[in-house]
Design an enzyme around this catalytic site. Structure first.
Site, PDB file in Angstrom:
ATOM      1  N   LYS A 194       0.914  -1.389   0.133  1.00  0.00           N
ATOM      2  CA  LYS A 194      -0.291   0.158  -0.312  1.00  0.00           C
ATOM      3  C   LYS A 194       1.101   1.448  -0.052  1.00  0.00           C
ATOM      4  O   LYS A 194       2.039   1.540   0.783  1.00  0.00           O
ATOM      5  CB  LYS A 194      -1.180   0.281   0.776  1.00  0.00           C
ATOM      6  CG  LYS A 194      -1.389   1.079   0.754  1.00  0.00           C
ATOM      7  CD  LYS A 194      -2.569   1.100   2.692  1.00  0.00           C
ATOM      8  CE  LYS A 194      -3.044   2.080   2.489  1.00  0.00           C
ATOM      9  NZ  LYS A 194      -4.978   2.479   3.939  1.00  0.00           N
ATOM     10  N   ARG A 204     -10.241  10.422   2.696  1.00  0.00           N
ATOM     11  CA  ARG A 204      -9.993  11.191   4.061  1.00  0.00           C
ATOM     12  C   ARG A 204     -11.611  11.458   4.205  1.00  0.00           C
ATOM     13  O   ARG A 204     -11.692  12.544   4.614  1.00  0.00           O
ATOM     14  CB  ARG A 204      -8.583  11.462   3.802  1.00  0.00           C
ATOM     15  CG  ARG A 204      -8.437  10.570   3.676  1.00  0.00           C
ATOM     16  CD  ARG A 204      -6.503  11.251   3.970  1.00  0.00           C
ATOM     17  NE  ARG A 204      -5.350   9.516   3.623  1.00  0.00           N
ATOM     18  CZ  ARG A 204      -4.577   9.636   3.386  1.00  0.00           C
ATOM     19  NH1 ARG A 204      -3.510  10.720   3.639  1.00  0.00           N
ATOM     20  NH2 ARG A 204      -3.328   8.729   3.198  1.00  0.00           N
ATOM     21  N   LYS A 216       1.940   9.423   5.862  1.00  0.00           N
ATOM     22  CA  LYS A 216       1.670   8.464   6.290  1.00  0.00           C
ATOM     23  C   LYS A 216       3.005   7.304   5.946  1.00  0.00           C
ATOM     24  O   LYS A 216       2.960   6.587   5.461  1.00  0.00           O
ATOM     25  CB  LYS A 216       0.451   7.759   5.991  1.00  0.00           C
ATOM     26  CG  LYS A 216      -1.268   7.987   6.407  1.00  0.00           C
ATOM     27  CD  LYS A 216      -2.308   7.162   6.193  1.00  0.00           C
ATOM     28  CE  LYS A 216      -2.851   8.468   7.159  1.00  0.00           C
ATOM     29  NZ  LYS A 216      -4.542   7.022   6.962  1.00  0.00           N
ATOM     30  N   GLU A 232       7.601  -7.698   1.232  1.00  0.00           N
ATOM     31  CA  GLU A 232       5.540  -7.260   1.984  1.00  0.00           C
ATOM     32  C   GLU A 232       5.886  -8.557   1.098  1.00  0.00           C
ATOM     33  O   GLU A 232       4.906  -9.068   2.814  1.00  0.00           O
ATOM     34  CB  GLU A 232       4.883  -6.009   1.454  1.00  0.00           C
ATOM     35  CG  GLU A 232       6.099  -4.684   2.277  1.00  0.00           C
ATOM     36  CD  GLU A 232       5.831  -4.045   3.663  1.00  0.00           C
ATOM     37  OE1 GLU A 232       5.076  -4.979   4.043  1.00  0.00           O
ATOM     38  OE2 GLU A 232       6.460  -3.339   3.245  1.00  0.00           O
ATOM     39  N   LYS A 247      -2.078  -1.525  -3.726  1.00  0.00           N
ATOM     40  CA  LYS A 247      -2.805  -0.300  -3.466  1.00  0.00           C
ATOM     41  C   LYS A 247      -2.506   1.090  -4.008  1.00  0.00           C
ATOM     42  O   LYS A 247      -1.306   1.297  -2.502  1.00  0.00           O
ATOM     43  CB  LYS A 247      -3.842  -0.545  -2.661  1.00  0.00           C
ATOM     44  CG  LYS A 247      -4.994   1.132  -2.193  1.00  0.00           C
ATOM     45  CD  LYS A 247      -5.452   0.538  -0.771  1.00  0.00           C
ATOM     46  CE  LYS A 247      -5.842   2.471  -0.319  1.00  0.00           C
ATOM     47  NZ  LYS A 247      -6.312   2.434   0.698  1.00  0.00           N
ATOM     48  N   SER A 273     -10.509   5.414  -4.283  1.00  0.00           N
ATOM     49  CA  SER A 273     -11.117   7.252  -4.700  1.00  0.00           C
ATOM     50  C   SER A 273     -11.074   8.257  -5.601  1.00  0.00           C
ATOM     51  O   SER A 273     -11.511   8.276  -6.137  1.00  0.00           O
ATOM     52  CB  SER A 273     -11.229   7.772  -2.734  1.00  0.00           C
ATOM     53  OG  SER A 273      -9.820   7.964  -2.289  1.00  0.00           O
ATOM     54  N   TYR A 312     -15.372   1.800  -5.833  1.00  0.00           N
ATOM     55  CA  TYR A 312     -17.080   2.085  -5.048  1.00  0.00           C
ATOM     56  C   TYR A 312     -17.931   1.603  -6.940  1.00  0.00           C
ATOM     57  O   TYR A 312     -19.003   2.127  -6.960  1.00  0.00           O
ATOM     58  CB  TYR A 312     -16.384   3.645  -5.342  1.00  0.00           C
ATOM     59  CG  TYR A 312     -15.779   3.499  -4.287  1.00  0.00           C
ATOM     60  CD1 TYR A 312     -15.701   3.337  -3.101  1.00  0.00           C
ATOM     61  CD2 TYR A 312     -13.820   3.919  -4.074  1.00  0.00           C
ATOM     62  CE1 TYR A 312     -14.652   3.442  -1.292  1.00  0.00           C
ATOM     63  CE2 TYR A 312     -13.504   4.275  -3.462  1.00  0.00           C
ATOM     64  CZ  TYR A 312     -13.117   3.872  -2.328  1.00  0.00           C
ATOM     65  OH  TYR A 312     -12.979   3.744  -0.973  1.00  0.00           O
TER      66      TYR A 312
HETATM   67  C1  PBG Z   1      -7.263   3.194   5.639  1.00  0.00           C
HETATM   68  C2  PBG Z   1      -7.596   3.630   4.661  1.00  0.00           C
HETATM   69  C3  PBG Z   1      -7.869   4.728   3.617  1.00  0.00           C
HETATM   70  C4  PBG Z   1      -7.642   4.165   2.130  1.00  0.00           C
HETATM   71  C5  PBG Z   1      -8.300   2.349   2.574  1.00  0.00           C
HETATM   72  N1  PBG Z   1      -8.116   2.374   3.692  1.00  0.00           N
HETATM   73  C6  PBG Z   1      -6.393   6.024   3.652  1.00  0.00           C
HETATM   74  C7  PBG Z   1      -5.569   5.919   3.939  1.00  0.00           C
HETATM   75  O1  PBG Z   1      -4.995   4.907   4.439  1.00  0.00           O
HETATM   76  O2  PBG Z   1      -5.104   6.874   4.577  1.00  0.00           O
HETATM   77  C8  PBG Z   1      -8.419   4.421   0.683  1.00  0.00           C
HETATM   78  C9  PBG Z   1      -9.408   4.180  -0.390  1.00  0.00           C
HETATM   79  C10 PBG Z   1      -9.204   4.626  -1.215  1.00  0.00           C
HETATM   80  O3  PBG Z   1      -9.094   6.048  -1.232  1.00  0.00           O
HETATM   81  O4  PBG Z   1     -10.458   5.003  -1.763  1.00  0.00           O
HETATM   82  N2  PBG Z   1      -6.664   3.285   6.520  1.00  0.00           N
END
Ligand code: PBG
Length: 323
Positions: A194, A204, A216, A232, A247, A273, A312
């Site tokens: 990720k 968010r 992060k 990983e 992701k 998203s 989505y």
């Molecule tokens: C939280 C999480 C996130 C997403 C899924 N789980 C956001 C992040 O890590 O800040 C993002 C999903 C998306 O943008 O559609 N741990």
């Protein structure tokens, strides 16, 4: 001319016969945002056509999805600011919104696979995926919270927990806790690779879960790297993951392919998203054919090696595939 590649593209039927990739609703996991209350359905401004729904509204939208062939949904609760604290206590409350929603869905639609998210950020007053102390995100202290969170989700009925936090060792910690409590059949989908991505912006917004300070980058992966992901993959396999996720999706097709080539586990991709909001924005301006670009995007994730696709647009895409 001996070789005419165009012969294999001659008609729709020939093209179907030779198609290497076949996208189906059974590939999709449909992420849903949950809010407290009743009869609430609020559109997310940076994700037009995507909603936060109260539990009753979620129950109402599921029959159509199941009828279309969708097999799994993923829940993301929007937690009231007053319930957030530094230890994400609410995430382990058996009567919290998330757990109540899982129970309600399992009661009404027992076959549907309910995937729950394991990470502290929606519940954390710091907006981080782990425990924060003196501005640092603590790894081992977070594992206890994540394990308990996953356990209460399994107790509520989740058949799959998806750890999206990127703490080291969390797959093993969660696996052990689940097994010790009789949940050896609950799957773990690990957000294995990720990235620290700006494409999570609209998510968010939807959950009001942006970090309150910093970013992060000390736990999510650097977008400049791919081979780091091999480590990983090895760790998550050794720790007992059942499914490996990459992701975001489209900007990281190379990484999806690498993961599929280096692991025998099913690979998941998350069309996040920001990837969807780009399509929506362009479509609203009349600049892109949304339907065609959506199917092309999701097909590309599958072609690269993903079997599961978190999107989505699962319902929209399933309807288009039916045509
Ligand atoms: C939280 C999480 C996130 C997403 C899924 N789980 C956001 C992040 O890590 O800040 C993002 C999903 C998306 O943008 O559609 N741990």
């Amino acid at each position: 001319m001996l070789n005419r590649p165009r012969r294999n593209r001659n008609s729709p039927f020939i093209r179907d016969l030779v198609a290497e990739t076949n996208l189906t609703p059974q590939d999709f996991v449909w992420p849903l945002f949950v809010i407290e209350g009743e009869s609430r359905k609020e559109e997310i401004s940076s994700l037009p056509g995507v909603y936060r729904r109260s539990i009753d509204q979620i129950l109402e939208c599921l029959p159509e999805a199941i009828d279309l062939g969708i097999r799994a949904i993923a829940l993301f609760p929007a937690v009231d600011e007053s319930k957030k604290d530094s230890m994400a206590t609410e995430s382990c409350n058996p009567d919290a919104l998330n757990q109540r929603c899982v129970r309600a869905i399992r009661e009404s639609y027992p076959e549907l696979i309910v995937v729950t998210d394991v990470a502290m950020d929606p519940y954390s007053s710091d907006g981080h995926d782990g425990v924060v102390r003196d501005g640092k995100i603590l790894n081992d202290e977070s594992l206890e919270v994540l394990s308990q969170m996953a356990l209460t989700q399994a107790q509520a009925g989740a058949q799959m927990v998806a750890c999206s936090d990127m703490m080291d060792g969390r797959v093993q910690a969660i696996r052990e806790t689940l097994d010790q409590n009789g949940f050896e059949d609950v799957l773990i989908c690990s957000y294995c690779i990720k990235y620290a991505s700006a494409f999570y912006g609209p998510f968010r917004d939807a959950l009001d879960s942006a970090p309150k300070f910093g970013d992060k980058k000390t736990y999510q992966m650097d977008p400049r790297n791919s081979f780091e992901g091999l480590r990983e993959i090895q760790l998550d396999e050794a720790e007992g993951a059942d499914i490996l996720m990459v992701k975001p999706g489209l900007p990281y097709l190379d990484v999806i392919k690498m993961t599929a080539e280096h692991s025998n586990l099913p690979v998941a991709a998350y069309h996040v998203s920001g990837e969807l909001s780009m399509l929506k924005a362009a479509a609203l301006n009349g600049w892109l054919d949304y339907d065609a670009c959506l199917i092309e995007s999701l097909t590309s994730l599958k072609r690269a090696g993903a079997k599961l696709i978190f999107t989505y647009a699962a319902v929209e895409a399933s309807k288009l595939l039916r045509k």
